[in-house]
Enzyme design. Sequence first.
Site, PDB file in Angstrom:
ATOM      1  N   GLY A 217      46.313  11.074 -31.897  1.00  0.00           N
ATOM      2  CA  GLY A 217      47.080   9.916 -32.317  1.00  0.00           C
ATOM      3  C   GLY A 217      47.082   8.873 -31.227  1.00  0.00           C
ATOM      4  O   GLY A 217      46.412   9.007 -30.199  1.00  0.00           O
ATOM      5  N   GLY A 218      47.862   7.827 -31.440  1.00  0.00           N
ATOM      6  CA  GLY A 218      47.908   6.748 -30.471  1.00  0.00           C
ATOM      7  C   GLY A 218      48.448   7.186 -29.122  1.00  0.00           C
ATOM      8  O   GLY A 218      48.159   6.564 -28.102  1.00  0.00           O
TER       9      GLY A 218
ATOM     10  N   LEU B 120      45.461  20.267 -32.928  1.00  0.00           N
ATOM     11  CA  LEU B 120      46.124  19.961 -34.194  1.00  0.00           C
ATOM     12  C   LEU B 120      45.849  18.537 -34.659  1.00  0.00           C
ATOM     13  O   LEU B 120      45.915  18.251 -35.847  1.00  0.00           O
ATOM     14  CB  LEU B 120      47.640  20.173 -34.058  1.00  0.00           C
ATOM     15  N   GLY B 121      45.558  17.624 -33.713  1.00  0.00           N
ATOM     16  CA  GLY B 121      45.286  16.252 -34.124  1.00  0.00           C
ATOM     17  C   GLY B 121      45.348  15.294 -32.965  1.00  0.00           C
ATOM     18  O   GLY B 121      45.781  15.617 -31.860  1.00  0.00           O
TER      19      GLY B 121
ATOM     20  N   LYS C 179      51.927  18.069 -26.724  1.00  0.00           N
ATOM     21  CA  LYS C 179      51.395  16.718 -26.891  1.00  0.00           C
ATOM     22  C   LYS C 179      51.016  16.200 -25.506  1.00  0.00           C
ATOM     23  O   LYS C 179      51.876  15.913 -24.664  1.00  0.00           O
ATOM     24  CB  LYS C 179      52.423  15.810 -27.549  1.00  0.00           C
TER      25      LYS C 179
ATOM     26  N   VAL D  36      47.383  16.441 -29.691  1.00  0.00           N
ATOM     27  CA  VAL D  36      48.373  17.492 -29.923  1.00  0.00           C
ATOM     28  C   VAL D  36      47.646  18.815 -30.104  1.00  0.00           C
ATOM     29  O   VAL D  36      46.676  18.902 -30.868  1.00  0.00           O
ATOM     30  CB  VAL D  36      49.233  17.191 -31.161  1.00  0.00           C
TER      31      VAL D  36
ATOM     32  N   ASP E  96      59.010   3.757 -35.539  1.00  0.00           N
ATOM     33  CA  ASP E  96      57.729   4.093 -36.177  1.00  0.00           C
ATOM     34  C   ASP E  96      57.945   5.163 -37.238  1.00  0.00           C
ATOM     35  O   ASP E  96      57.172   6.106 -37.361  1.00  0.00           O
ATOM     36  CB  ASP E  96      56.719   4.570 -35.136  1.00  0.00           C
TER      37      ASP E  96
END
Length: 978
Positions: free
Chosen positions: A70-71, A67-68, A90, A75, A183
């Site tokens: 990130g830092g 799905l993606g 995740k 995911v 965040d």
Amino acid sequence: MSKQAIPAPESADSPARPADREHLTTQLSALLAELARTDEIPVGAAAWSPELRPGGSIGRFRIVRELGKGGFGIVFEADDGDLGRRVAVKVLRPGTRIAAHAQGWLEREARAVASLNHPNIVTLHDFGNGPAGPYLVFELLQGTPLDLRLRRAPLPLEEALTISIDVARALVHAHAQGVVHRDLKPANVHLGPDGRAKVLDFGLAHLFGRGGGSGGTPAYMAPEQWTGGGDARSDLFALGVILFESLTGRRPYRAEKSWSEAQEPGPAPVLPLRAAPAGLRKLVGALVERDPAKRPQDARDVRDALLAIRRAHAGRVRRRVFAGAVASAVVAASVAGWLFATREPPAGERTKAVLAALENVSGEPALDATPGLLQAALAPSRRVRLVPPARLDQLAREARLPDAPRLDAERARALARLAGAAVVLVPSARREDGRSVVEVRAVEAESGRTLFVADAPVARADDLARAVDVLADHVRKDLAERAADRKIRRPVTQAVTSSAEAARHYYEGLDCLARRHAAPSASTGCAKQFEDALADDPGFALAHYQLALIASPQGAPAEWSRPHLQAALGAVDRLPARDSDLVRALAARHAGRFDEAARLYEAAIAESPDDPAALQAAADLQIARGDWAASLRYLEKLVQLAPEQEEPLMEWVESLGRLGRRDDLRELAARVEAEPRSARRSQALVQAQLWLGAPERALAVAREAVAERGDAEARLVRIAAMATGDFVAAEAAARAEAAALPEQPGRSALIARALVGQGRVRDALRLVDDAAANGMRVSRFDPSGVQELTYRFTRAMLVAARWDRAAVAGEAARVVALDHGTIYTGTLALTVALVGDDARAAPLADGSRCVRESLDALRAAHAGDATAALARLAVLEAEDPAPTACLAPAYLAAEVASSAGDHREALAAVARFRRVPPAGQWHPSAFLRSVLIAARAHHALGDDAAARREADRLLAILARADRDLPLLRDARAVGARF
């Protein structure tokens, strides 16, 4: 591999921390500590996780797609094989700054993150450590992240307010738990299909130290975060930035990777005049203040201010829906435009809407009644037309949508588009500031954007009716109903009940009836919910109506059903038109005014063409009249609307069988046989084969059903085995059925019936007597004792199997002492007449034509006029070969013809009788006597081989019969002739 599942969430803005989450601290903190001990690895590096690809696994979760990134890591969408659901996994990137913190700090932070449970915060389901490293498992979100939504265009004011209120509610809850997001940004705000916003990654920025300063994304970081500080007011700053950006399409401060304009001195930016009303401009300006002391100090204050701004805005602005639908064979599309206009829509213009299921996170079960009450409150509207649930189910099947346990907002949107509905109404219930709140969110079906939100407080459960009326008024006004039409309203307290608990029990009862239609033999089990509703509100008219309706097809005494019907009639003028028609129709039916009842049912169907309750009631009326042909059009529509239910299909099969439409029945059976295997399919096939005169085929289908689905299907074997004359198999099936369905009423009578089929009358009597002695459950709304009447009737029919005139007369008197004029006494009258007691039979007869004509036929036969008797019975058989109110005319014809010496007619009548599916208490005795009649007829006609087969068959069936049973004596006498 270690993992820890998290219990289902509870919800409130400031709830007490659930005690069962205390044990999560050690596991989650240990998992995070392991991350700290591992060298940092770039996201997506093959050396870190080569197995992280579609088809691979993380713990029990099978990866579907990425799905993606990130830092924090990567995911994935994954399948949870154990629970049968899709989740977001995740996988966390090792190497963080948390190693520098003490273990106590880590435990406190882990405890706080794990404790968050709120409808506006994404749910953490599970966490663990697999070969690829530690992972967190979240609910899989449907919809769109806010950052992608903002790339298209700024948000309308209403939508921006709705999203910001949801985010503020999440902050109220998290801050009360001591968790600061740090965040908060549009990418961490997800917009669901129901228009609800959910916040992601609470606390992770702090735990993992990503981003600048103490975690965060530069454009949304408060000035104090850049120097390592920050508290709950930093999240409020980020919320202000999100609101500013949502309304204008730009951020209030310029920012780069290591710098933000927010760090520089100067006044706070202000929203343009056209972007928002004055109150919202002032609030956003305060939220984005550089100095935290100048910002609101508490998320609760921000939430309350936003709610007040939305209410004020809703009071000033009129909205209307302009909807149109273009239909094709399979789908329909709807287009809705929302206009700020003052003119009213034309009279008669309707807006179709779909009502989704309730999301109740309030902890108050009584609020589950909200959707049903809202539907009742909207019924008088001339503008808003809710699509019936049955129609939605039909559309879902036609579109081949997967089955779903509830109509959530996303599914409701899909079905609304198919139905040509412009709007989806999404109800919910939550806790806020120590009280419950019910809300309805109107979502545009095509785009998914929120059109408006209405809510109302519920200080205590019985305030729900008033709150639902408030919601309905909002919906009608905001969907631009004409002012004059809005004056036509019926408060929920009149249309349904003022008691939330009573309403909850009532709607649970309706759900029970919908489920029990798949197993109609247990439909009376739903009475308890309506009785519970009356315990909370004794004047609840619709609950009284449902109890009267349940009693009607069961042959219950008038003394039991009449008070319920009278109570419903007393409130009929307060009920909605459809409910009023149904109550009046049932009263007309009870009074024998069948034509009037039929007209009232037609009126109810005209008001709601896809209403299964009205269609079923209309079909039941025609069935009660014996007009099976008239029932077919209602039954066919019911099967079309609810093909998963057994009862309408079974009645369709039965109608065709009774009408003698064998070709149509074969065609229907072939259609059913082509369907996937199911309980409904098996039931219909068994019944169809019985009506087609193929009992052995019916028994084979029944046994297949038991092999596939267990003893819950044993009733099919019982019915089919009785049709073949295998009463030993019928007894075994009846006992298996009773063990598998212990809550089913009348279990002992089913077994007793099979025992009588073996001539074991004493065992049958002992069984039902013991069941009665062990206590019959008597309902608190059953003053006349339905169960005692049923017991007495059953006993009378068992005694009649011994053909003892005096004993039968005594048992019949006990039945009459309890009640007179029901289906029980009518059937008993014919049984008494069969054993030759015409004098006692006549007073027992009810008013039905079938019983009256059958008694006249038996009296004529006893007087020596067999021709007249057979003529009467032939007319009855042509009308209905298996009338529910009396004995099968073909069986009676066999008895009359045999007594008159017309053996050919007797054999023909026996053959016709055996093509009728077994039904009623007398069937086992009738079957045994039909074998005896056939044996005598064959012998009289000179066919000794056939006579011997029938006699041997009867003696085999009676192998364990009572030794003094008259039928056994007669069977031996016939057998002795060969």
